[in-house]
Design an enzyme around this catalytic site. Structure first.
Site, PDB file in Angstrom:
ATOM      1  N   GLY A 163       0.795  -1.214   0.000  1.00  0.00           N
ATOM      2  CA  GLY A 163       0.000   0.000   0.000  1.00  0.00           C
ATOM      3  C   GLY A 163       0.830   1.268   0.000  1.00  0.00           C
ATOM      4  CB  ILE A 164       0.162   4.570   1.545  1.00  0.00           C
ATOM      5  CG1 ILE A 164      -1.144   4.864   0.788  1.00  0.00           C
ATOM      6  CG2 ILE A 164       0.931   5.867   1.784  1.00  0.00           C
ATOM      7  CD1 ILE A 164      -2.159   5.648   1.594  1.00  0.00           C
ATOM      8  N   GLY A 165       2.519   2.581   2.403  1.00  0.00           N
ATOM      9  CA  GLY A 165       3.805   2.396   3.051  1.00  0.00           C
ATOM     10  C   GLY A 165       4.872   1.893   2.101  1.00  0.00           C
ATOM     11  CE1 TYR A 186      -8.186   2.780   9.218  1.00  0.00           C
ATOM     12  CE2 TYR A 186      -9.547   4.506   8.263  1.00  0.00           C
ATOM     13  CZ  TYR A 186      -8.349   3.837   8.342  1.00  0.00           C
ATOM     14  OH  TYR A 186      -7.295   4.238   7.545  1.00  0.00           O
TER      15      TYR A 186
END
Length: 320
Positions: free
Chosen positions: A35-37, A185
């Site tokens: 993902g973004i990481g 969340y």
């Protein structure tokens, strides 16, 4: 893939595609295997820094390391085991890094559940609050000596646009009543952001050079994200379906930009919030004023105390 260039003067405009060199520095990205990481790690690797991916899945971490090396010649990238759901395991993280200092940690890892039932970590904490917030709170405690040993250590907290519409229930931080996944969340990401701002206040109180910076990536869709097989493969059909959404949101490669700037830009300072420029959903990173409930120091202090009680740990930095 962004190329790395010599550092620029503060007067020059930040260019997400021409990042400053960071040779000799070490950065840790939690959840850097996907993902973004992953894109945060890939972009940081292009600066010459040593980039360490924190992941609980060695197989996926190996694949992410291989992907970065295939796109960044000479990349100094590796991974360590990091399980934010298991608080007792985090004590081993500094030794696993094998470094006498850490120039930045990007607290990026997280989970999001779309449907009930309410889940718990092995430690008995609600899973989203436990992993997204408490795990990073505890990890910061263990990493504090390495961050303080760096000339200008940085803690970069990855929040979420979802946090902007939520408020913490200080009497029920772990959502034991009326559990709703979306709300839980959003609150877990709000807790992360409030932690980042409170950490900055405490760092300023003791002096020193460590900075705490809060970011959020805006809106990010897989259909707008470039392929990184085997981690992520975007089909031509998905790309076409995602084009209209590109007017409002972006891919995960662009969503990484606020965190990357928070790590690298010498003009970024503690207590700031960096988000995408256009409606905080897409575009190049820019600084946004910290207002409203994000600036509520009283709530943040209560959250800090509760987090200390729940983890038995507290991030502390030696006074200057």
């Amino acid at each position: 893939m962004p190329s790395a260039t010599p550092p620029r003067s503060p007067a020059e405009r930040w260019d997400v595609h021409r990042l400053p060199r960071a040779d000799g520095k070490t950065f840790l990205v939690t959840g850097g295997n996907a993902g973004i990481g992953y894109f945060v790690a890939e972009q940081l690797a292009g600066t010459g820094a040593t980039v360490v991916l924190g992941s609980r899945d060695p197989g996926r971490a190996d694949a992410a390391v291989a992907s970065i090396r295939s796109r960044v010649p000479g990349a100094l990238v590796r991974h360590i085991r990091l399980d934010l759901a298991d608080l007792s395991s985090l004590e081993a993280s500094p030794a696993a890094l094998g470094s006498d200092r850490l120039d930045a940690v990007v607290h990026n890892a997280g989970v999001k559940f779309d449907q009930p039932p309410r889940r718990e970590t092995g430690d008995g904490h609600e899973a989203m609050f436990g992993i997204n917030h408490l795990g990073h709170f505890a990890l910061t405690h263990w990493l504090a000596p390495l961050l303080a040993a760096a000339p200008e250590g940085r803690v970069v907290i990855t929040g979420s646009f979802a946090a902007t519409s939520e408020r913490l229930d200080l009497d029920d931080l772990e959502s034991t009543r009326d559990y709703d996944p979306e709300r839980t969340y959003g609150r877990s990401k709000l807790a992360q952001m409030l932690f980042g701002f409170e950490l900055d206040r405490r760092l300023r109180a003791v002096g020193g050079t460590v900075r705490s910076v809060v970011t959020h990536p805006g809106g990010a869709l897989d259909s707008l994200t470039p392929s990184r097989p085997p981690l992520h493969v975007r089909t031509p059909a998905e790309r076409l379906r995602g084009l209209p959404a590109g007017l409002l949101v972006q891919g995960k490669d662009a969503a990484a930009w606020p965190a990357v700037r928070a790590v690298l830009d010498p003009s970024v300072t503690g207590g700031e919030l960096w988000v995408p420029r256009h409606f905080a959903l897409r575009g190049a990173p820019h600084r946004q004023p910290v207002r409203g409930h994000l600036a509520d120091a009283e709530v943040a202090a209560h959250l800090w105390s509760a987090s200390r009680d729940l983890t038995g740990l507290e991030p502390e930095f030696t006074p200057a």
